[in-house]
Design a protein around this motif. Structure first.
Motif, PDB file in Angstrom:
ATOM      1  N   GLN A   5      -4.230  -6.620   4.515  1.00  0.00           N
ATOM      2  CA  GLN A   5      -5.587  -7.135   4.558  1.00  0.00           C
ATOM      3  C   GLN A   5      -6.255  -6.611   5.825  1.00  0.00           C
ATOM      4  N   LEU A 183      -9.123 -10.226  -8.734  1.00  0.00           N
ATOM      5  CA  LEU A 183      -9.139 -10.266  -7.276  1.00  0.00           C
ATOM      6  C   LEU A 183      -7.718 -10.232  -6.722  1.00  0.00           C
ATOM      7  N   LEU A 185      -5.675 -10.394  -2.505  1.00  0.00           N
ATOM      8  CA  LEU A 185      -5.872 -10.526  -1.072  1.00  0.00           C
ATOM      9  C   LEU A 185      -6.255  -9.167  -0.491  1.00  0.00           C
ATOM     10  N   LYS A 187      -9.152  -7.724  -1.056  1.00  0.00           N
ATOM     11  CA  LYS A 187     -10.164  -7.090  -1.889  1.00  0.00           C
ATOM     12  C   LYS A 187     -11.510  -7.087  -1.176  1.00  0.00           C
ATOM     13  N   VAL A 256     -18.170  -8.977   0.387  1.00  0.00           N
ATOM     14  CA  VAL A 256     -17.338 -10.165   0.187  1.00  0.00           C
ATOM     15  C   VAL A 256     -15.891  -9.737   0.379  1.00  0.00           C
ATOM     16  N   CYS A 258     -11.982 -10.954   0.377  1.00  0.00           N
ATOM     17  CA  CYS A 258     -11.119 -11.998  -0.170  1.00  0.00           C
ATOM     18  C   CYS A 258      -9.896 -12.161   0.731  1.00  0.00           C
ATOM     19  N   SER A 259      -9.863 -13.234   1.515  1.00  0.00           N
ATOM     20  CA  SER A 259      -8.715 -13.509   2.380  1.00  0.00           C
ATOM     21  C   SER A 259      -7.826 -14.558   1.730  1.00  0.00           C
ATOM     22  N   GLN A 262      -9.903 -18.079   1.698  1.00  0.00           N
ATOM     23  CA  GLN A 262     -11.334 -18.193   1.489  1.00  0.00           C
ATOM     24  C   GLN A 262     -11.981 -16.840   1.228  1.00  0.00           C
ATOM     25  N   TYR A 263     -13.222 -16.902   0.750  1.00  0.00           N
ATOM     26  CA  TYR A 263     -14.086 -15.733   0.710  1.00  0.00           C
ATOM     27  C   TYR A 263     -14.838 -15.662   2.041  1.00  0.00           C
ATOM     28  N   THR A 274     -18.491 -18.628   4.763  1.00  0.00           N
ATOM     29  CA  THR A 274     -17.151 -18.644   4.188  1.00  0.00           C
ATOM     30  C   THR A 274     -17.127 -19.722   3.098  1.00  0.00           C
ATOM     31  N   HIS A 277     -11.210 -21.074  -1.403  1.00  0.00           N
ATOM     32  CA  HIS A 277     -10.843 -20.846  -2.803  1.00  0.00           C
ATOM     33  C   HIS A 277     -10.660 -22.179  -3.519  1.00  0.00           C
ATOM     34  N   LEU A 282      -6.160 -15.892  -8.200  1.00  0.00           N
ATOM     35  CA  LEU A 282      -7.143 -14.847  -7.925  1.00  0.00           C
ATOM     36  C   LEU A 282      -7.154 -13.759  -8.983  1.00  0.00           C
TER      37      LEU A 282
END
Length: 301
Positions: A5, A183, A185, A187, A256, A258-259, A262-263, A274, A277, A282
């Motif tokens: 990430q 989605l 992680l 992304k 955006v 994707c962690s 959260q976004y 933020t 999720h 995802l």
């Protein structure tokens, strides 16, 4: 799955050099969005390992309409040049450059169209840095991993990413696109365009088969940004923010990220919101929609 990430880089100064977390993998996609200066004579994007350059992508403007030079620098010596006598980077214009790493080559797309393929001359797994320099402004540099990638051709690559030219507002709104593989992680979703002068609302939605995992809505009448989720036939608890990062009649760039929890939403390079999720599977979130009073120039779903 997402191997690493790495947050995108926004509006960095040029020259720009950064480590690529985890190095390159098969399926890595590098996106560089920027603007060529009006008096540019050249700029370059290099994928590097130490003092070696695995990929030297070098638009030049000398001698009329210009050309693109590809090469590799290894042990202090340049290899044989591969030139393409056309340039998709007009002076003074915005551009979007994407590099897809496959087992055999770098597949390069410019402004939504297949442009070139450069066969590996040294192992791509050695590459650990990106370097950007020359007569350009950089708006964004992002890294992500294309799920389920094996050998693909340039046409399939662009169809999967659904990229359009970053210099024209030629994407139909409402916009809808499949996120292949859903989605994951790390992304990165990128949306660029122009907000209409009389705009009332701009809405970005991430959907799954039975609902909406994340809706991000800019309401210009109320001067609010609204975040929410829709599932099981009902809306969740709405989150409102009076931080309105959008302006009518102005360009926009929404990213955006994707962690794990959260976004993270960035607008024009600044993190603005933020949203945790609610729909945690995802991979089931596989549709991106954009609607409202906006003209789109570039979308990377």
């Amino acid at each position: 799955m997402a191997l690493y990430q790495q947050l995108p880089f926004f509006n960095p100064s040029v020259p720009f050099t950064r480590l690529i977390q985890g190095g390159l993998q098969e399926g890595t996609i590098i996106t560089v969005c920027g603007r060529v200066l009006s008096d540019a004579d050249r700029f370059q994007v290099d994928l590097k390992y130490g003092s070696d350059i695995a990929l030297h992508f070098n638009p030049r403007y000398e001698g009329g309409s210009g050309y693109i030079m590809h090469n590799t620098l290894q042990r202090g010596r340049w290899g044989s040049e591969e030139r393409k006598y056309e340039t998709p980077f007009p002076r003074g214009q915005m551009f979007a450059l994407q590099i897809l790493v496959t087992l055999s080559s770098y597949k390069i797309s410019t402004n939504g169209k297949p442009f070139s393929e450069y066969k590996h001359r040294m192992p791509f797994s050695w590459v650990d840095r990106i370097h950007v320099s020359g007569n350009m402004e950089v708006k964004l540099v992002a890294f992500q991993y294309l799920v389920g990638l094996f050998e693909v051709d340039l046409t399939k690559f662009n169809k999967r990413l659904n990229i359009c030219c970053a210099t024209k507002y030629n994407i139909t709104v409402p916009y809808k696109s499949i996120i292949h593989g859903g989605l994951q992680l790390g992304k990165v979703i990128i949306i660029q365009g122009f907000i209409n002068p009389q705009a009332n609302r701009v809405v970005i939605s991430l959907r799954h088969k039975t609902g909406i995992a994340f809706v991000y809505s800019a309401d210009f009448d109320e001067n609010l940004v609204l975040c929410n989720t829709y599932g099981d036939g009902k809306w969740g608890k709405e989150e409102q923010s009076e931080l309105m990062p959008f302006k009518k009649g102005q360009p926009l760039q929404v990213t955006v990220f994707c962690s794990r929890h959260q976004y993270q939403v960035f607008v024009n390079g600044e993190q603005t919101h933020t949203y945790s999720h609610c729909h945690t599977k995802l991979e089931e979130i596989d549709v991106l929609e954009v609607s409202g009073d906006v003209q789109l120039s570039f979308v990377q779903p």
